[in-house]
Design a protein around this motif. Structure first.
Motif, PDB file in Angstrom:
ATOM      1  N   ARG A 170       2.028   2.728   3.888  1.00  0.00           N
ATOM      2  CA  ARG A 170       0.964   3.725   3.738  1.00  0.00           C
ATOM      3  C   ARG A 170       1.382   5.057   4.342  1.00  0.00           C
ATOM      4  O   ARG A 170       1.064   6.122   3.795  1.00  0.00           O
ATOM      5  CB  ARG A 170      -0.322   3.210   4.373  1.00  0.00           C
ATOM      6  N   SER A 175       3.819   2.815  -3.041  1.00  0.00           N
ATOM      7  CA  SER A 175       2.847   2.143  -3.920  1.00  0.00           C
ATOM      8  C   SER A 175       3.077   0.644  -3.955  1.00  0.00           C
ATOM      9  O   SER A 175       2.963   0.003  -5.000  1.00  0.00           O
ATOM     10  CB  SER A 175       2.922   2.718  -5.336  1.00  0.00           C
ATOM     11  N   LEU A 180      -1.570  -0.968  -1.132  1.00  0.00           N
ATOM     12  CA  LEU A 180      -2.767  -0.850  -1.959  1.00  0.00           C
ATOM     13  C   LEU A 180      -3.883  -1.792  -1.510  1.00  0.00           C
ATOM     14  O   LEU A 180      -5.064  -1.444  -1.567  1.00  0.00           O
ATOM     15  CB  LEU A 180      -2.417  -1.123  -3.422  1.00  0.00           C
TER      16      LEU A 180
END
Length: 222
Positions: A170, A175, A180
């Motif tokens: 993060r 990604s 997530l």
């Protein structure tokens, strides 16, 4: 009568649990130094790196927080990481990273360590340097967090995948599935964004003085 010999400043106030960990690490051929705060940790690290030495470091929020990277930038060292990051050509950057693996010293973080002295760390590429200085932030006694020490190997990997890797991904804007959702999906995590490309477990060190774990008496890092 001679005055009693005072313990080194870095070991003053060492918590009992850290003293026990130090004994376990010594059995494995790994040193441990306890520093009560960020300033003393930076002083200790710099005292172990001679002027003119080549130094490489891994990405570490704690190293940024304590001011160690600023000290490297301003100190009499050949600091390699900024030069590696400045290379834009992918192939040349690979060559620069390869040259950096023969640096005299590497300073980085630890993702988890068990009470028995097993060290676990994850990295995208791995860094086989000749001398390794690894540091670890620990919460003060009344604010002990999960990151401090772990009783089992299972617990250390739980923290690696579902705490350290999540926050690192993060922080980097990756990604990955963990970035997530907040939980590791090892089977689905592939590609260049993955930060757990190499998972290293350090069980023992045969070369005296090669590895030193620096424990800091403050809540730092992830």
């Amino acid at each position: 009568m001679d005055a009693p010999i005072q313990p080194p400043v870095r070991d003053k106030g060492m918590p009992q649990a850290v003293a026990g960990l130090k004994r376990e690490l010594e059995r494995r051929g790994i040193d441990l130094a306890y520093c009560a705060d960020s300033a003393s940790a930076v002083d200790y690290l710099l005292s172990r790196i001679p002027a003119g030495a080549t130094v490489m470091n891994g990405g570490s929020t704690t190293l940024e927080q304590i001011g160690f990277l600023d000290a490297l930038k301003d100190g009499p060292y050949d600091w390699l990481r900024p030069r590696v990051k400045a290379v834009s050509d992918p192939e040349e950057r690979v060559r620069a990273r390869r040259r950096a693996t023969i640096a005299d010293y590497f300073v980085g973080g630890i993702n988890a360590i068990t009470a028995a002295g097993e060290i676990v760390n994850a990295d995208g590429s791995g860094k086989p340097h000749r001398r390794v200085r690894v540091r670890r932030g620990k919460a003060p006694p009344r604010r002990r967090r999960q990151q401090d020490r772990f009783p089992t190997s299972l617990a250390r990997f739980e923290r690696l995948r579902n705490v350290a890797a999540v926050q690192e991904c993060r922080h980097l804007g990756a990604s990955t599935p963990c970035a997530l959702t907040g939980r590791c999906d090892n089977a689905a995590c592939r590609g260049p964004d993955r930060q757990c490309g190499k998972v290293l477990v350090i069980e023992n060190e045969r070369i005296p003085g090669r590895i030193c774990v620096v424990m800091i008496g403050a809540a730092l890092g992830y």
